[in-house]
Motif scaffolding. Structure first.
Motif, short mmCIF file in Angstrom:
data_model
loop_
_atom_site.label_atom_id
_atom_site.label_comp_id
_atom_site.label_asym_id
_atom_site.label_seq_id
_atom_site.Cartn_x
_atom_site.Cartn_y
_atom_site.Cartn_z
N ARG A 34 0.83 -1.21 0.00
CA ARG A 34 0.00 0.00 0.00
C ARG A 34 0.86 1.25 0.00
O ARG A 34 0.54 2.24 -0.69
CB ARG A 34 -0.92 -0.02 1.22
N ARG B 286 3.85 1.45 -1.22
CA ARG B 286 4.41 1.57 -2.57
C ARG B 286 3.38 2.14 -3.53
O ARG B 286 3.69 3.04 -4.34
CB ARG B 286 4.87 0.19 -3.03
N ASP B 287 2.14 1.63 -3.44
CA ASP B 287 1.09 2.13 -4.32
C ASP B 287 0.83 3.61 -4.09
O ASP B 287 0.62 4.38 -5.04
CB ASP B 287 -0.21 1.33 -4.11
N GLN C 298 3.64 5.53 -5.59
CA GLN C 298 3.51 5.52 -7.05
C GLN C 298 2.41 6.47 -7.50
O GLN C 298 2.56 7.19 -8.50
CB GLN C 298 3.22 4.10 -7.55
#
Length: 304
Positions: free
Chosen positions: A109, A111-112, A115
């Protein structure tokens, strides 16, 4: 929940111990199971991720404690303690695995989210660059339109200037003007003045009127009126006569509506003859008034 389970187990053991008239039997396996239980109970991940498994371990430990309280055989106590110990280990293993999975999911999460933030920044940057490009394009178009408008205005002004020049050429031709480096020069000869006088005759006035019309139609032009005489008589008399005749023309122009700041005058007397003064016809040529019409917007160069 773990604390509740632990307290339940402890309470159950305590009740059983109280019910017995003698000290309950224990084994090292049971002691290890109890120690493992306390350690698991103090691990937050166990209550968070393995509550069911921990409940099963607590029940198993209760059974082992009960067997000890009843002073059952050591084998039975060890067998039940071993089962409890295994269930406690299972609870801890499940908790550890699920905690790791939760960490991985949280990292995903995170990382998302990073991003998404990066894509948002890129999108905003692209939008800003597009806005700037659009603004630059609009500015370039406005600049091009302005340049085109100025070019059209310049072209129109050129056409107007050419038309005025053509009209002026025609008017000056009627006045028999000559082009010189100082400008267009109109000459009013001696015959347009009374003899030895500075008063314009009707034909002289008509000539000046034509020049006044030219000046009215060309407000960016000025005139310099210059008077000349022949060499007859004294130099002082000739100087005075040349100035008075130049002044007569200047006054006539002013009277016809030409602003005084557009009119300059000067008398040169017998200087700058255009012919020798050796004959009556040549002296008549020298008695004259020359009117220099400036080029548009330019000053009249001095006589050389």
């Amino acid at each position: 929940m773990n604390t509740k389970f632990f307290r339940t187990a402890v309470l159950a053991s305590a009740v059983l111990l109280a019910a017995c008239s003698t000290t309950p039997t224990t084994t090292s396996m049971l002691d290890q199971a109890r120690g493992d239980f306390v350690a698991a109970n103090n691990t937050p991940a166990v209550s968070t991720y393995a509550p069911l498994e921990f409940k099963q371990a607590s029940d198993a430990l209760d059974q082992a404690n009960a067997a000890a309280a009843k002073r059952e055989s050591l084998d039975t106590i060890d067998r039940l303690a071993y089962i409890a110990k295994q269930k406690i280990a299972t609870a801890r293993q499940v908790a550890s695995q699920k905690a790791a999975e939760a960490d991985i999911a949280n990292s995903g999460r995170q990382r998302d989210r990073l991003q998404l933030e990066a894509r948002t920044i890129e999108a905003n940057k692209a939008r800003d660059e597009a806005d700037r490009a659009k603004a630059d394009a609009n500015a370039a178009q406005a600049s091009a339109e302005d340049a085109q408008r100025k070019a059209m205005n310049a072209e129109a002004q050129t056409r107007e200037a050419q038309a005025r020049a053509a009209q002026l050429e025609a008017q000056m031709a009627d006045l028999q003007a000559k082009k010189t480096e100082r400008g267009m020069i109109i000459t009013i000869g001696d015959v347009l003045f009374d003899t030895d006088q500075a008063r314009l005759k009707p034909n002289g006035v008509a000539t000046v009127q034509k020049l006044a019309d030219v000046l009215n139609q060309n407000p960016a032009r000025t005139v310099l009126v210059e008077g000349f005489t022949d060499s007859t008589g004294t130099a002082a008399h000739n100087q005075d006569l040349s100035e008075r005749r130049a002044g007569a023309v200047a006054s006539a122009l002013s009277g016809m509506g030409i602003a005084r700041d557009r009119i300059a005058m000067r008398g040169y007397g017998q200087s700058y003859p255009v012919a020798s003064n050796d004959s009556a016809s040549n002296r008549q040529l020298n008695r004259r008034v020359e009117i220099v019409l400036s080029n548009e917007g330019a000053a009249i160069p001095p006589r050389r």
